[in-house]
Structure formats: structure tokens, C-alpha cells
Design an enzyme around this catalytic site. Sequence first.
Site, short mmCIF file in Angstrom:
data_model
loop_
_atom_site.label_atom_id
_atom_site.label_comp_id
_atom_site.label_asym_id
_atom_site.label_seq_id
_atom_site.Cartn_x
_atom_site.Cartn_y
_atom_site.Cartn_z
N ASP A 40 -15.30 -25.85 36.59
CA ASP A 40 -15.86 -24.58 36.12
C ASP A 40 -15.98 -23.59 37.29
OD1 ASP A 40 -16.83 -22.78 34.24
OD2 ASP A 40 -18.90 -23.45 34.43
N ILE A 41 -14.89 -23.44 38.03
CA ILE A 41 -14.90 -22.50 39.15
C ILE A 41 -14.71 -21.09 38.59
CG2 ILE A 41 -13.63 -21.74 41.20
CD1 ILE A 41 -13.33 -24.71 41.86
#
Length: 188
Positions: A40-41
Site C-alpha cells: 500500500d505504498i
Amino acid sequence: TPITHYCDENGLPVRERLGLFATVCQAIQHAHTKGIIHRDIKPANILVAAGDEPKLVDFGLALNLNKNMDRDSTFIMGVGSPSYMSPEQIKGYQLNQKTDLYSLGVVMFQLLTGRLPFRAKNQATLIYRIINTDAPDVTSLNPSLPEGLNAILRRALEKDLYSRYRNGAEFAKDLAAVRYQILEDDET
């Protein structure tokens, strides 16, 4: 402060932005050597602390590759923020560390051009574009950027896993080379 706000509020030059990104690449590399994929960058998960030190946060959706996936964990498909997801993440394929490098490429593209590489009015079109179309060159959107960034972002946003960066260290090395070139050009 999220990295996008930090860079924009402080009007950071490209060279300094690339320095922040090289540090984030190294942080991702460190997580990957421990078998952790962040998944979830996005800008909200890259904070810049005092001393211009970027921090990768919110490992709530992280995947630990060292665990026995059948026995030890619940594997959630399709988690993450759609605009920053890799094509393989959207398709629900098995992930490796290269998915994080793709997402970091999206954040970097946004930070250098002021927009996302893939945009659409609805999620179905966005997903289609992420899977099937190439991002524009960053220099076509921001002509003041060094030409070398086009190849770096093309490689980071590569659909084909084998052509994408192998790891964060390789990504950081290319960023450092462009950063050094900017420094040389400034001195000249």
C-alpha cells in the site's frame, strides 16, 4: 507530513526530491530483505520527519513472505489504493517485492509532474489503463525534468515484471546517477 505535501510546501528542487526517493527505495529494500511486501505504498504512507528523513509507514496491509501462506495468514486479494496498485496487484496475481517498486514509481511520477500516470473518470477505466497503457514520459508533462528520469520511470512502471526494477537498491542507484548528473549540470 506526507511526502507530496512536504515537497510542494517546501518547494523542494528535483535533486532533493530524488534524494528522498532514493532513501525510500532503500527502506523498501530493507523491508523486502525481511520478506515483507508493503502492498500500500502511496503518498500518505511516506512521511517526512524532522531532518528531511522519509519514513515508510502503515504496514497494516503488508504481506510476510516468510510465513506459510496457507496456514499462518489470511491473504486478502485486491488490497491497496487503486491509483497506486501494480497491474499484477489489480489482477489478483501472486505478488512479490516488485509490486512495491511499481507503486513507488507511481508516487514518484506524481511528485515530479503533479499528476498520476494513469487517470480516468471511473475505476473501471483506471484499471484498464493501469493494465494496458503506458504512462507518458515525465518530461512531456514537465520539460524541466532531466531526460534520464523517463527511462527510470518507464522501468519502474513496467507492466512486465521481468523488465521492472529487481529491487529497491537498483532503483536507488539509478536515481542517484540522475541526481549526480543534475549536480554536475548545476556546477557547469
